[in-house]
Every structure is written in C-alpha cells, then in structure tokens.
Design a protein around this motif. Structure first.
Motif, short mmCIF file in Angstrom:
data_model
loop_
_atom_site.label_atom_id
_atom_site.label_comp_id
_atom_site.label_asym_id
_atom_site.label_seq_id
_atom_site.Cartn_x
_atom_site.Cartn_y
_atom_site.Cartn_z
N LYS A 359 0.95 -1.30 -0.54
CA LYS A 359 -0.15 -0.07 -0.30
C LYS A 359 0.94 1.29 -0.26
O LYS A 359 2.11 0.91 0.71
CB LYS A 359 -0.48 -0.33 1.20
N PHE A 360 0.63 2.24 -1.15
CA PHE A 360 1.13 3.66 -1.36
C PHE A 360 0.79 4.34 -0.57
O PHE A 360 -0.49 4.77 -0.51
CB PHE A 360 1.83 3.66 -2.24
N MET A 361 0.96 5.51 -0.15
CA MET A 361 0.19 7.11 -0.33
C MET A 361 1.12 7.98 -1.30
O MET A 361 2.51 7.89 -0.51
CB MET A 361 -0.35 7.13 1.55
N PHE A 362 0.21 8.88 -1.55
CA PHE A 362 1.63 10.47 -2.15
C PHE A 362 1.97 11.16 -1.13
O PHE A 362 0.42 11.44 -0.52
CB PHE A 362 0.23 11.14 -2.96
N LYS A 363 2.51 11.29 -0.45
CA LYS A 363 3.13 12.43 0.51
C LYS A 363 4.51 13.01 0.55
O LYS A 363 5.05 12.03 -0.32
CB LYS A 363 2.97 11.23 2.07
N ASP A 364 4.40 14.20 0.87
CA ASP A 364 5.75 14.85 0.45
C ASP A 364 6.22 15.20 -1.07
O ASP A 364 7.11 15.03 -0.95
CB ASP A 364 6.47 14.02 1.61
N LEU A 367 5.13 9.20 -3.89
CA LEU A 367 4.73 7.73 -3.12
C LEU A 367 5.26 7.69 -2.50
O LEU A 367 6.99 7.25 -2.32
CB LEU A 367 4.23 7.02 -4.32
N GLN A 368 4.95 6.89 -1.07
CA GLN A 368 5.54 6.21 0.12
C GLN A 368 4.85 5.21 0.29
O GLN A 368 3.76 5.23 0.47
CB GLN A 368 5.79 7.27 1.08
N ALA A 369 5.78 4.05 0.68
CA ALA A 369 5.17 2.64 0.98
C ALA A 369 4.25 3.49 2.62
O ALA A 369 5.41 3.18 3.29
CB ALA A 369 6.05 1.69 1.39
N ILE A 370 3.37 2.59 3.16
CA ILE A 370 3.06 2.56 4.44
C ILE A 370 2.54 1.38 4.70
O ILE A 370 2.46 1.12 5.99
CB ILE A 370 1.70 3.52 4.27
N ALA A 371 2.10 0.19 3.87
CA ALA A 371 2.10 -1.47 4.67
C ALA A 371 2.21 -2.21 4.14
O ALA A 371 1.99 -1.63 2.62
CB ALA A 371 1.33 -1.19 5.50
N ASN A 372 2.45 -3.17 4.33
CA ASN A 372 2.42 -4.54 3.38
C ASN A 372 1.12 -5.02 3.46
O ASN A 372 0.43 -4.52 4.84
CB ASN A 372 3.16 -5.26 3.62
#
Lengths: 372, 291
Positions: A359-364, A367-372
């Motif tokens: 799971k990824f989130m667009f931040k700063d 895209l950054q991985a947030i959890a598996n």
C-alpha cells in the motif's frame, strides 16, 4: 552503479542457473530470439518503454550468466502502436519471419487478445506484462501473466477503502477493460465489507476536462473515491475534482501509474494498492540500475517485464528452446523463482494468483510505502 | 516468410476494399466521408454480434452488410442539405458515436471487453477470400465508373447545381453511392473480424479512417488502380520499416518513432511532388457527334 548492478544481476542469474546447467555463451551458436511487442508509440508509451527496459535488463543479466544453453538471447522489439492491427502485424512478423517461440507483450486487452488469437494455433508462448482482462484466462497454455488480473487487485482496493472507514464510495475509472474490470471487482469487495457504492463513472479517455463526469459527486458527497487509471487522464480527473471542491480521499489501484496534478492538494489524499515486493533488495537494486542506465525511475511494468524475461530464460535453460518444452517448464521454474515482483504463482491457466501487494500513499511530493 | 506475405496480401486486399469504397464516395462523387471506419466497424460488429449471440457466420455477415448501408442512409439524410465541409464533420462524428455506443453497450458485442469471433484458421483461405472480395469490388467500381451513372457522379462531384439543372436529384445519387460503397466497407469489416478473430471498439478509432484516406489520396483518389497502389504503399511502408528498424540496432523506442516519422516523410513528399496522387485521373474525350 551500472557495473555494480551488472555484477549483481549476473550473480543472481548464475545462482538461478546453478541448479540447471550453466555454461559460457558460445560464439558459434546462433542467438535465441525472443520477441517483444509493446506500444512504443500511441497511447501511454512510457509504461511500455519501461517494460521493454525491464526485458532488456533481464536479457543482459541472462547473457552475462552464460545465456540459454550457451546461446545468447537476442531481443526483437516491435511496436504495436496500441492498435490491434499493428499488434497483429508485429506478432505475425515475429512468429513467421523471425521464428520466435515466445513473445513478451505489453498492451491492453484489445491488442493482447488478437495477438493471443494468432499465437494459440501456432503453438507460441506469450508472456503478458500489462493486460488484465479476465478473457486472457481463455488462452491457457499460450499466455502466461506476470501481473495479476483485475479481480485480484480490484478486490484488494475495495477491501482497502473499506478498511479506511469509508461507508460510501464513488468510482471514477477510464472506460476500458482495465478500468471497468478493476471497478467491478473493487465494488464487489467494498460492498462485501458493508460499503455502499453511490455512483460508477467510466469516463472516455483522452478528454481535456472531466468536470462534467465528476459533477454528480459534488451533491453525493462520497466518503471515498475509488479509482483506476493512468497518465494524463488521471491528472485531468484530479484537476476536475479539485476545481469542483471534491475533497474525499482517493483509494486507487496502481497509484504508481497515476499522475498527480497538484502536490499540495493531493498530499495524503491519494493512496492505494500496488505491486508488492518492489522494495525488496532485488527490486531496489533493479531500480538503481534502471536509474543509472535510463536516467529515470522505472514504473511497475519494468519489473513485470524483467520477471517475464527471466522466467522465459530459466524455462529455456531448463528445457531447451523447443516451444512445447518451454511451456511445460515455465510453471516449474516459476515455483522456485523469487522475482522482482515477488514470488510468482500461477493458476492452471497461467494467470498470476496471490501476488504480493503493497500500500502506498502520496505524501511530500512522492509515493511512499505505508504498509504491506 | 510465406505466412507473413499471405498476411500482408490479406491486409492490403481488405484495406483496398475500404479504399475503393472511399473512391466511389470521394473520388467519383465528391462526398468527403471522414467516417469511413463506420461501415467497416458495422460489418465487423455484425460478425461480433453473431458470435456473441450464437448465430451462424453467414447471419453475422448478413447483419453487418445489411446494417452498413442502412446506417449510411441514416447519416446522409440529415446531412444531405449540407455542404461537403459539414458532411465531413457529420460522418466523423457518426463514426465516433458508433464506436462509443459499442464501448458502452455490452449486450451487442461485449462492450469494452470486445468479442471473440470465429477466426479463419486457414490463412491462405483468408487471403483468397480477401482477394475475391477485392476483385469483386474493383470490378463493380470499374463498371460503375464507366457507366452513364459514373459520368453523372463526376458531374455531381464537380458541380452539384449543374447536375440538378440536368434534371437529376443530387441527394438521390449520393444515397445510392453511399449505400453501395458502405456495403463494400461492411463486407471488408466482416472479413476483417474473421481474420483477426476479435472485435473491440479500439479497432475502429478515427485513426483507421485516416489510414484509409492517406492511402486513397496517396495513390490517387480518382482511380481504382491508384487506390489499390496507395493502400499497398501505405501498408508495405508500415511492414518494411519494421525490418529496417530491426536491422538498425538503434534503441527500440527511438526506432518506433523514426518509423512513424519515415511514414510521414513519404506522405509529405508525395503530397509535395505528386498532389494528384501517384495515378491521377486520366482525361477522357467523348465524341459528341458519334452519339
């Protein structure tokens, strides 16, 4: 960096080959030709070019490790222009003139299915790296996919949106096999978890503005927008949502192929389910090598292309270059292959199941991985 | 290699039929049809509809070829009183409307998913059928061209008012030409569906219309030989540049773009130095006294 990757890739390939029969490339042997069909022109060529780069990198690694039974792998890349007619032309050339046993294909179902229709009676092998229509499952024994079909990713997206507390959702997807296929499976999963689908919007691709399509959401006020898409169309859809003041979070399939329109507005608002395993050591090394060689971070299809070529190479190494032998060997080598996109598990039709998903989130701004 | 040649000949033959259909409309009658992909798509979707609904192949062919002229008449009737510029826009729009309708109505032939159609497994048979269709349409168009109707259509092309002053109703003749030429394109569509084995909306984008137009304008829109030659040049340029690309050893994405650039360069050169097409319409002399 480039040299470092070459060494690593060669070592990986040699380790993979060690159980088989390693040997040096023999100059007197003709190369083994492998076809690549991709839309290098036409719609969304960027992902397509990335897939070709992934295939090239895998072929280089295999050749560095001794090739296939001592023969070098030579790639013949053909442009499908994202047109069925051009795709058939490319496949006919590869199969009938270049006499390839296998081709790695990038393209939507509208291009991949006619190619599969052509390949099946000829007994050829297709490695699918991008199309996700359920119809592809009809070509068992001909077509093997390194990416999961829509139903798997869509289900994960639906579950993910529900897990974030959304009770109501609206869908925004391109009106093509990928968009609608993913939408149906995501909607089913979302409803299974008690969610309510307020509206399904399938937009016509390539429009300059989607405000007319999204207007209905202003009044509906969904808790979440569930989406799929790629390239400029996603940027246009984000812009329309921003201008209409629709502030719901976006939960999407494959966020890595979305194009963000306004970093500040999108910050923390876009998240979703994408290919897993890309942050593995192998994935990271491949990414670094791709950046060094092609001066850009690769998209997910780079890894699907890489895995497709590696699997083909390993199958050829195990069974020789006869097409029937390769087909028989493919499922076997997949069992022990730990790929750039994780473990590859196929069902009886050659379609990928149980893929690792992140799971990824667009931040700063990225895209950054947030959890598996 | 033989199979590839068979495939190329089949493709050239099918696209030549589409070109001849456009020749009748534009080259002979002066109808600017920017929706030439529409009757082609209708024919293919006839085959797709039959496949999805369990009808025999001949029924699909009948549906495709029957609907194509009917839709043509429906398109031309409201556009009949418009000038050719608007006729081009109306036909362009009609082609897109049909494609979008097929995209959104899954009950006809699978909607966005498309539909699998019985594929002609024997490629030689497919080529023979395509050549038979090409020969039939070429002969028909030739007869039409040489008939009194053909002469009247040329008058219509040059000056509709003049044709009207001769006591002829231009719209009536435009309807006849549209119906006939759209049947040809519909037949090409049916055959195309069975050659590829699959029908989907993305096979019938606007670009296909311009591939046909390019071939017709390049070869010479007023002659059948020109249309067939133009189609062969366009299709073979696409094919031959694949081989050049393979031998060049340049990066694949660069080669793909150069291929299209080379294609465009050929067209620009032809348009610059041979605007009337490679085979222009010959001047014909008639001895009025001998009548």
């Amino acid at each position: 960096m480039k040299l470092g990757f070459s060494v690593l890739a060669a070592v990986c390939a040699m380790v993979a080959f060690s159980a088989l029969s390693p040997g040096a490339v023999r100059a007197d042997e003709p190369p083994v030709s492998v076809g690549v069909i991709a839309n290098l022109t036409g719609s969304d060529p960027k992902s397509s070019v990335d897939m070709v780069h992934g295939v090239e990198m895998a072929a280089d690694a295999l050749n560095a490790a001794g090739g296939v039974k001592g023969r070098k792998i030579a790639l013949i890349v053909e442009d499908s222009e994202y047109r069925p007619q051009a795709g058939i032309e490319a496949a006919t050339k590869l199969f009938d003139v270049n006499k390839v046993d296998a081709a790695i294909v990038f393209g939507g179902s509208s291009v991949s299915i006619p190619i599969a229709e052509l390949a099946a009676p000829k007994g050829k092998i297709l490695m699918n790296t991008s199309a996700s229509s359920a119809k592809l499952g009809n070509y068992g024994g001909t077509l093997f996919s390194t990416l999961p079909l829509d139903d798997i990713v869509g289900q994960q997206v639906g579950f993910y949106a529900a897990s974030k507390g959304a009770k109501t959702a609206a869908f925004i997807v391109p009106n093509n096999t990928f968009g609608t296929g993913l939408m149906e499976s995501a909607a089913k999963a979302f409803e299974e978890k008690g969610g309510k689908v307020l509206r399904k919007i399938a937009y016509t691709e390539g429009q300059p503005d989607y405000r007319a399509d999204l207007q209905a959401l202003v009044a509906l006020k969904p808790d979440a927008i569930i989406s799929a898409g790629y390239g400029d169309d996603t940027r246009t859809a984000f812009k329309a949502a921003r201008e209409l003041g629709i502030d719901a979070p976006w939960y999407v399939g494959y966020p890595s192929i979305f194009s963000v329109e306004n970093d500040a507005w999108m910050n923390g608002k876009l998240s979703g389910v994408d290919n897993g395993g890309l942050d593995s050591p192998m994935g990271q090394k491949l990414k670094a090598a791709a950046v060094a060689k092609y001066s850009a971070e690769p998209r997910p299809h780079f890894y699907y292309g890489y895995d497709a070529m590696m699997l083909l190479g390993l199958a050829m190494q195990k069974a020789g270059t006869g097409v029937a032998a390769i087909k028989a060997a493919l499922p076997d080598v997949a069992k022990s292959y730990d790929g750039a996109t994780g473990k590859i598990e196929w069902d009886a039709r050659g379609q990928r199941i149980n893929p690792p998903m992140d799971k990824f989130m667009f931040k700063d701004g990225k895209l950054q991985a947030i959890a598996n | 290699m033989t199979d590839f040649i068979i495939f190329s000949v089949t493709t050239i033959a099918i696209w030549s039929v589409l070109g001849i259909s456009l020749h009748l409309q534009f080259g002979l009658t002066g109808l600017v049809n920017f929706g030439q992909v529409l009757p082609f798509a209708v024919g293919a979707y006839g085959a797709g509809f039959a496949a999805v609904h369990g009808l025999p192949i001949w029924a699909g062919a009948l549906i495709g070829c029957g609907l194509a002229p009917l839709i043509g008449v429906l398109v031309i009737l409201p556009a009949g009183r418009l000038t050719q510029d608007y006729w081009a826009l109306v036909t362009l729009g009609a082609g897109e409307i049909f494609r979008l309708a097929m995209l959104n109505i899954s009950g006809i032939a699978g909607g966005v998913e498309g539909a699998s159609v019985v594929r002609l497994g024997d490629r030689t048979l497919a080529m023979v059928l395509a050549l038979v269709l090409l020969t039939g349409t070429a002969l028909f168009a030739f007869r039409m061209d040489r008939s009194p109707l053909g002469r009247l259509l040329r008058v219509l092309r040059e000056d509709e008012t003049l044709a009207a002053t001769l006591g002829r109703n231009p719209l009536r003749f435009q309807l006849v030409v549209t119906a006939v030429s759209w049947v040809m394109a519909g037949l090409a569509g049916v055959l195309y569906a069975h050659v590829t084995g699959y029908v989907s909306p993305s096979s019938f984008m606007v670009i296909e219309t311009f591939v046909i137009w390019t071939a017709v304008v390049l070869g010479g829109p007023n002659t059948i030989a020109g249309v067939v030659l133009g189609t062969a040049v366009v299709q073979l340029t696409g094919v031959s540049t694949r081989f050049i690309a393979q031998w060049s050893h340049l990066p694949s994405e660069l080669v793909a773009n150069l291929r299209l650039a080379a294609f465009g360069a050929v067209l620009v050169l032809v348009f610059l130095f041979r605007p009337q097409g490679v085979i222009p319409e010959p001047k014909r002399r008639y001895n009025a006294d001998s009548r």
